[in-house]
Design an enzyme around this catalytic site. Structure first.
Site, PDB file in Angstrom:
ATOM      1  N   GLU A  61       0.789  -1.266   0.137  1.00  0.00           N
ATOM      2  CA  GLU A  61      -0.011  -0.154  -0.110  1.00  0.00           C
ATOM      3  C   GLU A  61       0.616   1.256   0.039  1.00  0.00           C
ATOM      4  O   GLU A  61       0.533   2.190   0.712  1.00  0.00           O
ATOM      5  CB  GLU A  61      -0.941   0.003   1.182  1.00  0.00           C
TER       6      GLU A  61
HETATM    7  C1  ACM Z   1      -2.387  -5.276   4.184  1.00  0.00           C
HETATM    8  O1  ACM Z   1      -3.288  -5.548   4.300  1.00  0.00           O
HETATM    9  N1  ACM Z   1      -2.428  -4.157   3.661  1.00  0.00           N
HETATM   10  C2  ACM Z   1      -1.411  -6.206   4.129  1.00  0.00           C
END
Ligand code: ACM
Length: 720
Positions: A323
């Site tokens: 992310e």
């Molecule tokens: C995640 O849930 N961003 C690994």
């Protein structure tokens, strides 16, 4: 009804488990109610009565210290379970347990250790054999789970168990970064992990909201990034030793280059845009990301990761990698120029470059890099491991490129889904097209306890008992997939998990005291208990959307926190509605009475909460809406049930009004809870309206008809 001396010899293999499902789904104890189910258990006629309270251990070879300690722990659980009422006067000798363990595994467990064991119980003794103490400790947990009681007393089945795990990596991830979880939380969860044969504790130690590990080389990292809430290195060594004593590895995660705000609070110079930065208090994906173009970044990472490589003996270090939203990289012309000059193409290329640098740092310490799906770019060294939060397709794609992988997708226990959903998620789905050598890259999986919405008071109730179902998926043969039987055994192992120290059931009273004060005997509190047994926290990421003020600084002491992720009472209700409406051939109206009694009881409890408790206890204000929703739904259900009992179909008007009322009861109400009984109540209403069609329809057609009325397609879908 307890069974006595009547066990037919059967092979509890995967196939037998499937065939036996119908007979086993009714709550009757079976001889091998073990979770995770053993690979093979051959049950024979008879039982081994356990008369004396002691466990008399005979060693074939000298006992290693770790196994001796495990036997001592087993002894105390054994005594606590069967010793009640037995002292003084323990004249009869207890069970003879012979242990033949060929040797100790390494001081710190590692991936690929032999965890197999055999356990043969017959005559008056149990014989446990294993190659390593890790296997022997699994056998001890199986032995304790096999111990059961009826009116005649405690006994063990006559059984021959041959057991080994399906996957070598069976983990639980605990996020201690977003909300810190101190040592006692970790230790009691390690004890619970051992009960269900999980063997990897993955600690998510750094994130935007906290830097939870002491660095001696750079103490400013935890000094400014943690509010003083972090593990000291001495505590980490203690956790690692505690885990190793139970055959559990500890894999640390330091999430970089994104999810890295807590790093740049003290080191803004390694961020991709100038600071200053503060610890992030809320949840989500944030912009701060390390600068991969800056050699100072790698110098700090080299110091820190070198230090962590020495502290954590496991061969794997998880570096997150998920992310990164790219906002800071896009906004920094120097970083974009670096991408162009190096021919890295884009941000993904830059991320790949960063991972290669980090993998090289870890390799210097002999460590293998683990990361979330996002690290998989061309050029990633082949010894890196993919932890997939995206799913089995991504995992299989990585495996076909030659990367080892573990599955976390499907095991997100923070999202409050039922155990059954997790149970059917498989790192190697039945339809997998991977070759045998590609399959060998699938190492296992991990339950993931992200901590936005858990505290030390509630975390056990979010992890357990559902994670036992995941543990079974990762340990037991792939064919062990019977959901009713899983739930039946989950209830049994849940008690064993508490016996080992988990607090998932016991902490309910603590959570109720947040709501109504110290005295749980005040009138009406039983009704609150009923309400809490019927609500569940909202699923997926909906809580964050509904309670947008949620942050690290907000206590979690509401209705959603006192509720459990999966309401057993609601599941039982759904089962009984199913038996009533979808009995073969015709509606089974004989079940209407008991279901009606239940609904009256719940309706009265809900009215007591709104009428008597809410005015009295300000902390219960958010219970008002769910209690009113429940009372309304119970009234709707009672009308439908009456119509079914009398055989008088609900009119079209009453059907529409009832479904509309249930829609209102399902609306978001600020408490971040939902009522799973609304689904089966919709079925009751639909069946009450359509019951005249039942005689003309085959069983499957009737079910489809009821479902189509209860859950009509949304207008957009209907138009397609
Ligand atoms: C995640 O849930 N961003 C690994």
């Amino acid at each position: 009804m307890p069974q006595k001396n009547s066990f037919a010899t059967c092979l509890f293999s995967a196939a037998a488990a499937l065939m036996a499902q119908a007979a086993h789904a009714d709550g009757v104890r079976q001889p091998t109610d073990v979770m995770p189910a053993p690979a093979e258990a051959r049950v024979s006629e008879g039982r081994v009565p356990v008369a004396g309270v002691s466990l008399v251990v005979a060693w074939t070879r000298p006992a290693g210290g770790r196994l001796q300690a495990a036997v001592d722990r087993l002894q105390s659980r054994w005594l606590a379970r069967i010793g009640a009422g037995s002292f003084p006067g323990t004249e009869s000798t207890g069970l003879q347990l012979a242990i033949d363990c060929r040797g100790s595994g390494p001081p710190i467990p590692s991936e690929g250790d032999d965890e197999s064991y055999t356990l043969d119980i017959a005559g008056s003794r149990a014989m446990l054999r294993a190659q390593t103490d890790f296997g022997a400790m699994h056998g001890l947990e199986t032995l304790l789970q096999l111990l059961q009681r009826d009116q005649a007393g405690w006994f063990l089945p006559v059984v021959a168990i041959r057991d080994q795990p399906r996957f070598p990596w069976r983990g639980l991830m605990i996020d201690v970064a977003r909300r810190f979880q101190p040592v006692p939380v970790i230790e009691r969860n390690l004890d619970a992990m051992a009960v269900v044969k999980l063997n990897v504790l993955h600690l998510h130690l750094t994130d935007d909201q906290g830097f939870r590990i002491e660095s001696l080389s750079h103490p400013e990292l935890q000094g400014r990034g943690s509010d003083g809430r972090y593990f000291t290195q001495a505590e980490i060594r203690g956790i690692i030793a505690y885990a190793a004593e139970r055959g559990i590895r500890v894999v640390p995660e330091f999430d970089i280059p994104g999810h890295a705000t807590s790093w740049v609070v003290s080191h803004p110079e390694i961020a991709s845009l100038p600071g200053p930065y503060g610890i992030e208090r809320q949840w989500g994906v944030f912009n701060p990301v390390l600068d991969p173009t800056n050699e100072v970044t790698y110098a700090l990472l080299g110091d820190f990761l070198g230090e962590m490589a020495a502290l954590f003996p496991d061969r794997f270090i998880h570096i997150g990698g998920d992310e990164n939203n790219g906002v800071q990289w896009n906004a920094n012309p120097r970083i974009q120029a670096f991408i162009r000059e190096r021919g890295l193409k884009d941000n993904e290329g830059l991320h790949a470059y960063f991972n290669q640098r980090v993998a090289a740092i870890l390799a210097k310490s002999g460590k293998r890099l683990v990361g979330w799906d996002e690290i998989l770019h061309p050029g990633l060294p082949l010894d890196c491991v993919i932890d997939s939060w995206r799913g089995t397709d991504a995992l299989a794609a990585a495996a076909s490129l030659g990367y080892d992988g573990i599955l976390s997708n499907g095991y997100y226990i923070d999202l409050a889904y039922p155990a059954a959903d997790h149970y059917l998620a498989d790192p190697l789905p039945a339809l997998s097209t991977l070759t045998a050598s590609q399959r060998a890259h699938i190492l296992g999986g991990e339950a993931t306890m992200w901590s936005e919405w858990v505290t030390p008071e509630t975390i056990d109730s979010r992890i357990w008992p559902r994670t036992a179902a995941i543990a079974e998926r990762l340990w037991s043969p792939a064919g062990v997939r019977d959901i009713p039987d899983m739930y039946r055994r989950l209830a049994i192992v849940s008690a064993g998990l508490e016996e080992a120290g988990a607090l998932h059931e016991r902490n309910r009273d603590l959570m109720m005291r947040h709501l109504v004060g110290e005295n749980l005997d005040v009138p009406g509190v039983a009704s609150l208990r009923t309400l809490l047994d019927l609500v569940e926290p909202v699923k997926h990421y909906n809580r964050g959307q509904q309670q947008v003020w949620g942050s690290q600084l907000v206590p979690l002491v509401g209705i959603a926190d006192a509720a459990r992720p999966e309401s057993g009472l609601s599941r039982e209700f759904a089962d009984s509605v199913d038996r009533l409406l979808f009995a073969p051939g015709a509606i089974d109206r004989s079940l209407a009475g008991p279901i009606g009694d239940r609904l009256r009881e719940w309706g009265a409890a809900a009215r007591e909460v709104t009428g008597a408790l809410v005015p009295e206890f300000p902390a219960l204000r958010e219970a008002e809406a769910p209690a009113r929703d429940l009372a309304d739904a119970c009234a709707v259900a009672a009308e439908a049930l009456r119509a079914i009992a009398e055989g008088t179909p609900l009119s079209a008007d009453r059907l529409a009004a009832s479904l509309a009322a249930l829609d209102r009861s399902a609306e978001t109400n600020g408490s971040a809870t939902e009522l799973p009984v609304l689904g089966p109540i919709r079925l009751l209403v639909a069946a009450a309206a359509a019951q005249g069609e039942r005689p003309k329809l085959p069983d499957a057609g009737w079910r489809a008809r009821v479902l189509s009325i209860a859950f009509p397609p949304a207008p957009a879908e209907a138009a397609r």
